[in-house]
Design a protein around this motif. Structure first.
Motif, short mmCIF file in Angstrom:
data_model
loop_
_atom_site.label_atom_id
_atom_site.label_comp_id
_atom_site.label_asym_id
_atom_site.label_seq_id
_atom_site.Cartn_x
_atom_site.Cartn_y
_atom_site.Cartn_z
N LEU A 9 -51.70 37.86 -10.59
CA LEU A 9 -51.40 36.60 -9.93
C LEU A 9 -50.03 36.07 -10.37
O LEU A 9 -49.65 36.20 -11.52
CB LEU A 9 -52.47 35.56 -10.24
CG LEU A 9 -53.91 35.90 -9.83
CD1 LEU A 9 -54.85 34.77 -10.25
CD2 LEU A 9 -54.01 36.15 -8.34
N GLN A 10 -49.34 35.46 -9.42
CA GLN A 10 -48.04 34.85 -9.72
C GLN A 10 -47.97 33.48 -9.07
O GLN A 10 -48.42 33.29 -7.93
CB GLN A 10 -46.90 35.71 -9.18
CG GLN A 10 -45.52 35.15 -9.53
CD GLN A 10 -44.40 35.92 -8.84
OE1 GLN A 10 -44.04 35.63 -7.71
NE2 GLN A 10 -43.86 36.91 -9.53
N PHE A 11 -47.41 32.51 -9.80
CA PHE A 11 -47.18 31.18 -9.26
C PHE A 11 -45.86 31.18 -8.50
O PHE A 11 -44.83 31.60 -9.02
CB PHE A 11 -47.14 30.15 -10.39
CG PHE A 11 -46.91 28.75 -9.92
CD1 PHE A 11 -47.77 28.14 -9.02
CD2 PHE A 11 -45.82 28.02 -10.39
CE1 PHE A 11 -47.56 26.84 -8.59
CE2 PHE A 11 -45.60 26.72 -9.96
CZ PHE A 11 -46.47 26.13 -9.06
N ARG A 12 -45.89 30.69 -7.27
CA ARG A 12 -44.70 30.69 -6.43
C ARG A 12 -44.31 29.29 -5.98
O ARG A 12 -43.64 29.09 -4.97
CB ARG A 12 -44.92 31.62 -5.23
CG ARG A 12 -45.04 33.08 -5.69
CD ARG A 12 -45.37 34.03 -4.58
NE ARG A 12 -44.25 34.36 -3.71
CZ ARG A 12 -43.32 35.28 -3.98
NH1 ARG A 12 -43.32 35.91 -5.15
NH2 ARG A 12 -42.39 35.56 -3.10
N GLY A 13 -44.70 28.30 -6.78
CA GLY A 13 -44.19 26.95 -6.59
C GLY A 13 -45.07 26.06 -5.73
O GLY A 13 -46.01 26.51 -5.07
N CYS A 14 -44.75 24.78 -5.76
CA CYS A 14 -45.44 23.78 -4.95
C CYS A 14 -44.55 23.38 -3.78
O CYS A 14 -43.35 23.14 -3.95
CB CYS A 14 -45.75 22.54 -5.78
SG CYS A 14 -46.97 22.83 -7.08
N HIS A 265 -37.21 35.10 -4.59
CA HIS A 265 -38.35 34.29 -5.02
C HIS A 265 -38.20 32.90 -4.42
O HIS A 265 -37.10 32.34 -4.39
CB HIS A 265 -38.38 34.22 -6.55
CG HIS A 265 -39.66 33.73 -7.10
ND1 HIS A 265 -40.04 32.40 -7.06
CD2 HIS A 265 -40.69 34.38 -7.71
CE1 HIS A 265 -41.22 32.26 -7.64
NE2 HIS A 265 -41.64 33.44 -8.03
N PRO A 266 -39.29 32.29 -3.93
CA PRO A 266 -39.18 30.97 -3.31
C PRO A 266 -38.68 29.88 -4.25
O PRO A 266 -38.20 28.83 -3.78
CB PRO A 266 -40.61 30.67 -2.84
CG PRO A 266 -41.49 31.61 -3.58
CD PRO A 266 -40.66 32.83 -3.85
N CYS A 267 -38.76 30.11 -5.55
CA CYS A 267 -38.27 29.12 -6.51
C CYS A 267 -36.94 29.52 -7.14
O CYS A 267 -36.52 28.95 -8.16
CB CYS A 267 -39.32 28.88 -7.60
SG CYS A 267 -40.83 28.13 -6.95
N GLN A 268 -36.27 30.53 -6.56
CA GLN A 268 -34.94 30.89 -7.06
C GLN A 268 -33.97 29.75 -6.82
O GLN A 268 -33.97 29.13 -5.76
CB GLN A 268 -34.44 32.15 -6.38
CG GLN A 268 -33.05 32.58 -6.84
CD GLN A 268 -32.63 33.92 -6.29
OE1 GLN A 268 -33.32 34.92 -6.48
NE2 GLN A 268 -31.51 33.95 -5.59
N PHE A 280 -38.93 25.19 -11.15
CA PHE A 280 -40.22 24.78 -10.60
C PHE A 280 -40.40 23.28 -10.78
O PHE A 280 -40.18 22.74 -11.88
CB PHE A 280 -41.37 25.50 -11.32
CG PHE A 280 -41.34 27.00 -11.18
CD1 PHE A 280 -42.12 27.63 -10.22
CD2 PHE A 280 -40.53 27.78 -11.99
CE1 PHE A 280 -42.10 29.02 -10.09
CE2 PHE A 280 -40.51 29.16 -11.87
CZ PHE A 280 -41.29 29.78 -10.91
N THR A 281 -40.78 22.59 -9.71
CA THR A 281 -41.04 21.16 -9.75
C THR A 281 -42.38 20.88 -9.08
O THR A 281 -43.09 21.80 -8.68
CB THR A 281 -39.92 20.37 -9.04
OG1 THR A 281 -39.83 20.82 -7.67
CG2 THR A 281 -38.58 20.57 -9.73
N GLY A 282 -42.71 19.57 -8.94
CA GLY A 282 -43.97 19.21 -8.29
C GLY A 282 -45.19 19.46 -9.14
O GLY A 282 -46.28 19.69 -8.62
N LEU A 283 -45.01 19.42 -10.47
CA LEU A 283 -46.09 19.76 -11.40
C LEU A 283 -46.55 18.54 -12.19
O LEU A 283 -46.66 18.57 -13.42
CB LEU A 283 -45.64 20.88 -12.34
CG LEU A 283 -45.27 22.21 -11.67
CD1 LEU A 283 -44.61 23.15 -12.66
CD2 LEU A 283 -46.51 22.86 -11.06
N GLY A 284 -46.76 17.43 -11.50
CA GLY A 284 -47.30 16.25 -12.16
C GLY A 284 -46.39 15.68 -13.23
O GLY A 284 -46.84 15.40 -14.34
#
Length: 522
Positions: A9-14, A265-268, A280-284
């Motif tokens: 699994l990989q996190f690809r952002g919010c 990568h979508p967060c590049q 990476f943002t949008g993490l509370g």
């Protein structure tokens, strides 16, 4: 069973309101597209083929399945299955900062070290037990997810190349035979290392953010002299390692070459010169900056002297800080620097080695670090920009997380300059956690390092770096395998972070607390 490796699994952002995750699997080359089953609420895209590997003599196909879910008012666990291979992950509530686990150094730099470790994946098992009780949302992997060092013994063409004198290495041609050997080697390396049950269990349970370091390429990459760094075989080795980093750690399409544009990568971060710098943002109220400290490294030797080298290009630094300047309203910024920015003073050891002939391998390790003389100006600019960011109207606490050095430790970078005086903004903690598999240096070597370099460093006028006691008896380093938990205090309106090291052989946690910046009044 058609799935030979994965899901990873990989996190690809919010992307409000969606929480984006992908899953990588490897199947035999002739297998059909994997079948995906999932919980209600998850949206899954069609499986995307990333590459056929080895790239020159394909036997396997690597797939990525993109899934997303709208974050709700409470955390929730979701399950999916790819050709009957399960994965399960928890999504935090909207506006909730994620619980994170950090690890690095997932392997051995020397096969001899394996014989000295009884339970090689003990720390992965420990992480699994903690995750079972209270799930983590992100798995931060800070470098050396694989160790390429064994190529010296397993790849005959590279063993022969390393056996040459320096002039012979530099003059050698990167032949098709060497390229094919390395291609096969990196396929085998990722498949063997990542399918081991203990890390595989966590890769299928926590979406990851990965950034590579030198052992994912070759020990000391970017810290050798110009002739060796730029020679055909070393550059060919780098290109091969980079392709496999793209496939496995970034889950990017590498084939077919006829793609309309390169997969990113979508967060590049936009506007970078090269590399895999991510944000990476949008993490509370928490953001994560993940610079690539390997792709753009370039040494520069003049008149036989080692002169300042580049870790990240000026263009990419500009893009990184342009991204950061747009990140507003955050309480915490985590910067994943694969190598510690704040650490022991290794300059004395480096100067001592300059007096001794034939110490190149040790010199490469020392010159790899941010505190090495060739990197001090670039490091100073990084520290100043992070301090400025923390004390700006963002009011954001900056924390560095790193691995690489095979010990646990903490360093405090502190500015007493007036412009950094907003409550707590002038202190950046450097958290070090390593390795999750690789053993620590011998106790005598750790004692020598502490004796040599644990004093206060004068980084600049009114800016210091100080190693802090950690663990027991006032020691500055914990020489044992470990992983680190970064856990937001959900019951604290000040949103502090609890940092807990899970150390092999200790029956208690080693803890630090990171409080957010206290904003000045109007």
């Amino acid at each position: 069973m058609s799935v030979l490796l994965g899901p990873v699994l990989q996190f690809r952002g919010c992307s409000d309101p969606d929480y984006n995750v992908s899953a990588l699997v490897v199947t035999p080359l002739d297998s059909p597209s994997p079948k995906v089953t999932k919980d209600a609420g998850l949206t899954a895209g069609k499986p995307v083929p990333l590459a056929d590997i080895p790239l020159l003599k394909p036997q396997y196909r690597v797939w990525r399945i993109d899934v997303k879910v709208a974050q709700g008012t409470s955390k929730k666990t979701f399950n999916l299955s790819i050709d009957d291979q399960p994965a399960s992950f928890e999504v935090p509530a909207r506006g909730q900062a994620p619980r994170m686990a950090y690890a690095s150094c997932n392997g051995f730099s020397d096969p001899k070290l394996m014989d000295k470790v009884d339970k090689k994946n003990d720390r992965w098992d420990d992480m699994a037990a903690v995750h079972q009780r209270t799930p983590y949302h992100l798995l931060l992997l800070g470098g050396d997810q694989v160790y390429s060092d064994e190529m010296r013994g397993r790849v005959k063409s590279m063993k022969d190349w390393f056996a040459k004198g320096m002039d012979g290495r530099i003059a050698a041609t990167f032949t098709k035979g060497i390229e094919s050997d390395l291609d096969t080697f990196f396929t085998t390396l990722y498949m063997e290392r990542w399918k081991q049950p203990e890390p595989a269990r966590m890769f299928a349970a926590i979406p990851s953010i990965m950034m590579w370091d030198d052992h994912d390429i070759v020990d000391g990459w970017g810290s050798y002299d110009e002739g060796l760094h730029s020679c055909p075989v070393f550059q060919g080795l780098f290109r091969t390692a980079r392709l496999y980093f793209r496939i496995f750690q970034q889950q990017l399409i590498t084939q077919p070459a006829a793609q309309p544009s390169p997969d990113v990568h979508p967060c590049q971060i936009a506007g970078i010169a090269d590399g895999f710098h991510m944000g990476f943002t949008g993490l509370g109220g928490l953001s994560i900056l993940v610079p690539d400290l390997r792709t753009e490294r370039h040494p520069d030797f003049k008149r036989g002297d080692f002169t300042p080298t580049q870790i990240i290009s000026a263009q990419s630094w500009d893009a990184i800080f342009a991204w950061l300047d747009k990140v507003k309203g955050q309480r915490h910024l985590l910067v994943m620097s694969s190598i510690p920015v704040g650490y022991l003073d290794l300059q004395a050891a480096e100067k001592a080695l300059d007096l001794l002939p034939g110490q190149q391998e040790l010199e490469d390790d020392l010159r790899d670090h941010w505190r090495s003389l060739p990197h001090r100006d670039e490091r100073k600019r990084l520290i100043m920009r992070l301090l400025d960011y923390a004390s700006s109207t963002n009011g954001c606490k900056v924390t560095l997380v790193s691995g690489d050095v095979h010990v646990a430790g903490v360093c405090a970078i502190e500015s007493t300059l007036q412009q950094h005086s907003v409550g707590g903004a002038g202190v950046i903690k450097q958290l070090i956690s390593t390795g999750v598999v690789h053993p620590s240096p011998p106790a005598l070597a750790v004692y020598f390092l502490e004796s040599l370099g644990a004093g206060q460093e004068q980084i600049d006028y009114k800016i210091t770096g100080t190693m802090l006691p950690i663990g027991t008896r006032g020691r500055y380093l914990i020489p044992a395998r470990n992983w680190m938990a970064i856990e937001p205090d959900e019951n604290d309106p000040r949103a502090r972070l609890w940092i807990n090291w899970h150390v092999e052989g200790l029956d208690h946690l080693v803890t630090q607390v990171i409080d957010p910046v206290v904003k000045a009044g109007p």
